[in-house]
Scaffold this active site. Structure first.
Site, PDB file in Angstrom:
ATOM      1  N   SER A  45      27.750 -22.053  28.937  1.00  0.00           N
ATOM      2  CA  SER A  45      27.194 -21.393  30.119  1.00  0.00           C
ATOM      3  C   SER A  45      26.684 -22.446  31.107  1.00  0.00           C
ATOM      4  O   SER A  45      26.325 -22.110  32.234  1.00  0.00           O
ATOM      5  CB  SER A  45      26.069 -20.434  29.719  1.00  0.00           C
ATOM      6  OG  SER A  45      25.133 -21.082  28.882  1.00  0.00           O
ATOM      7  N   ASP A  83      28.314 -25.803  22.127  1.00  0.00           N
ATOM      8  CA  ASP A  83      29.576 -25.060  22.198  1.00  0.00           C
ATOM      9  C   ASP A  83      30.789 -25.972  22.155  1.00  0.00           C
ATOM     10  O   ASP A  83      30.843 -26.982  22.864  1.00  0.00           O
ATOM     11  CB  ASP A  83      29.643 -24.286  23.519  1.00  0.00           C
ATOM     12  CG  ASP A  83      29.293 -22.826  23.351  1.00  0.00           C
ATOM     13  OD1 ASP A  83      29.707 -22.230  22.344  1.00  0.00           O
ATOM     14  OD2 ASP A  83      28.603 -22.285  24.232  1.00  0.00           O
ATOM     15  N   LYS A 111      29.377 -24.567  17.910  1.00  0.00           N
ATOM     16  CA  LYS A 111      29.578 -23.116  18.013  1.00  0.00           C
ATOM     17  C   LYS A 111      31.021 -22.810  18.431  1.00  0.00           C
ATOM     18  O   LYS A 111      31.558 -23.472  19.312  1.00  0.00           O
ATOM     19  CB  LYS A 111      28.578 -22.509  19.000  1.00  0.00           C
ATOM     20  CG  LYS A 111      28.716 -20.992  19.158  1.00  0.00           C
ATOM     21  CD  LYS A 111      27.476 -20.350  19.742  1.00  0.00           C
ATOM     22  CE  LYS A 111      27.351 -20.407  21.237  1.00  0.00           C
ATOM     23  NZ  LYS A 111      28.470 -19.778  21.974  1.00  0.00           N
ATOM     24  N   GLU A 178      26.824 -11.200  20.444  1.00  0.00           N
ATOM     25  CA  GLU A 178      26.486 -10.978  21.862  1.00  0.00           C
ATOM     26  C   GLU A 178      26.951  -9.606  22.339  1.00  0.00           C
ATOM     27  O   GLU A 178      28.107  -9.214  22.146  1.00  0.00           O
ATOM     28  CB  GLU A 178      27.147 -12.085  22.714  1.00  0.00           C
ATOM     29  CG  GLU A 178      26.837 -11.945  24.194  1.00  0.00           C
ATOM     30  CD  GLU A 178      27.095 -13.215  25.008  1.00  0.00           C
ATOM     31  OE1 GLU A 178      27.519 -14.240  24.425  1.00  0.00           O
ATOM     32  OE2 GLU A 178      26.875 -13.169  26.238  1.00  0.00           O
TER      33      GLU A 178
HETATM   34  O1  KIV Z   1      27.012 -20.508  26.314  1.00  0.00           O
HETATM   35  C1  KIV Z   1      26.024 -19.799  26.060  1.00  0.00           C
HETATM   36  O2  KIV Z   1      24.967 -19.900  26.702  1.00  0.00           O
HETATM   37  C2  KIV Z   1      26.127 -18.846  24.973  1.00  0.00           C
HETATM   38  C3  KIV Z   1      24.996 -17.877  24.805  1.00  0.00           C
HETATM   39  C4  KIV Z   1      25.042 -16.856  25.849  1.00  0.00           C
HETATM   40  C5  KIV Z   1      24.954 -17.314  23.438  1.00  0.00           C
HETATM   41  O3  KIV Z   1      27.093 -18.831  24.296  1.00  0.00           O
END
Ligand code: KIV
Length: 272
Positions: A45, A83, A111, A178
């Site tokens: 994000s 991520d 993640k 989510e």
């Molecule tokens: O990238 C992110 O911020 C996320 C969250 C919304 C869980 O994956």
């Protein structure tokens, strides 16, 4: 003391919710760490919240590494999850190569977005000693920017629950879920032995995660799943406008912000 997966598991066991927030930079990560937030997510994000990208799909591994390193420099205790961005989890070996890079640069866990179809990717990471957080429900990387609620009907709820179990069995250490109904978040949390962190998934999950920009009011959008604890955008605009008018009126810099030369030194220049 640095928090680890056992610490998060202990919280699940004791019924104490795990706290997680996103951070993408050093000062924010320091604020979260000093506040005792259990886990910091360097989410993709970052693309839409910080880098001005249109979509999470524009985020690269180089972006993630840059922001991960800034966060890691600030963290003393929080468990850092990062991520694996779009295009790095299409097959197990690409995921492993990129996962290793993120761990070598200070992440505690990587993640992976996707449901049951990501079983082999999660298994490959786990078998190679990389702690992994699965992410099911709404997946911005896969479903695009238009968020919707998944699992409202029994068939899809069943698919989510089954995906969660498959990914846990494949070796996931944590699960983010989510935008699913409260009931689905609670069922998944009770069925899994790993911590289940919800976002827009009700308060029956083992923990909660939100995007830092949403709780601080740093963006202009307001989301039903989030809670705005302050209006940073408004406060920052107010401060910037005040600075602008202080400069124009010469109220800034004031005496307090200035240095002076000694008289005799000044005279020497004035003579020249
Ligand atoms: O990238 C992110 O911020 C996320 C969250 C919304 C869980 O994956």
């Amino acid at each position: 003391m640095k928090k680890n997966i056992n610490f998060l598991l202990g919280k699940k066991h004791d019924g104490i919710p795990v706290t997680m927030l996103t951070a993408y930079d050093y000062p924010t990560a320091k604020i979260l760490d000093e506040a005792g937030i259990d886990s910091i997510l360097v989410g993709d994000s970052v693309g839409t919240n910080v880098l001005g990208y249109k979509s999470e799909q524009d985020v690269t591994i180089a972006d993630m590494l840059h922001h991960l390193r800034a966060v890691v420099r600030a963290v003393k205790t929080a468990f850092v999850v990062v991520d694996l961005p779009f295009g790095t989890v299409d097959d197990p070996w690409t995921a492993l190569e990129n996962g290793r890079l993120l761990i070598e640069n200070g992440a505690d866990c990587v993640k992976v977005e996707g449901w049951g179809e990501k079983k082999n990717v999660i298994a490959c990471l786990a078998e190679n000693g990389i702690p992994v957080c699965a992410h099911i429900g709404y997946n911005p990387q896969i479903h695009g920017g238009k968020a919707k609620i998944f699992g409202k009907n029994a068939l899809q709820a069943h698919e989510l629950i089954e995906s969660a179990m498959i990914l846990q069995d494949a070796g996931a250490n944590i699960l983010v879920i989510e935008k699913v109904p409260h009931e689905v978040g609670s069922i998944v949390s009770s069925k899994l032995s790993i911590p289940v962190i919800g976002i827009g998934s009700g308060n029956g999950c083992d923990g909660q995660v939100l995007v830092i920009h949403d709780i601080l009011g740093m963006g202009e959008r307001v989301f039903k799943h989030a809670k705005k604890y302050m209006n940073f955008w408004y406060l920052a605009s107010e401060a910037v406008n005040k600075y602008k008018s202080d400069v124009v009126s010469r109220d800034f810099p004031s005496e307090e912000n200035s240095w002076h030369m000694q008289e005799e030194q000044l005279r020497k220049i004035e003579k020249d």
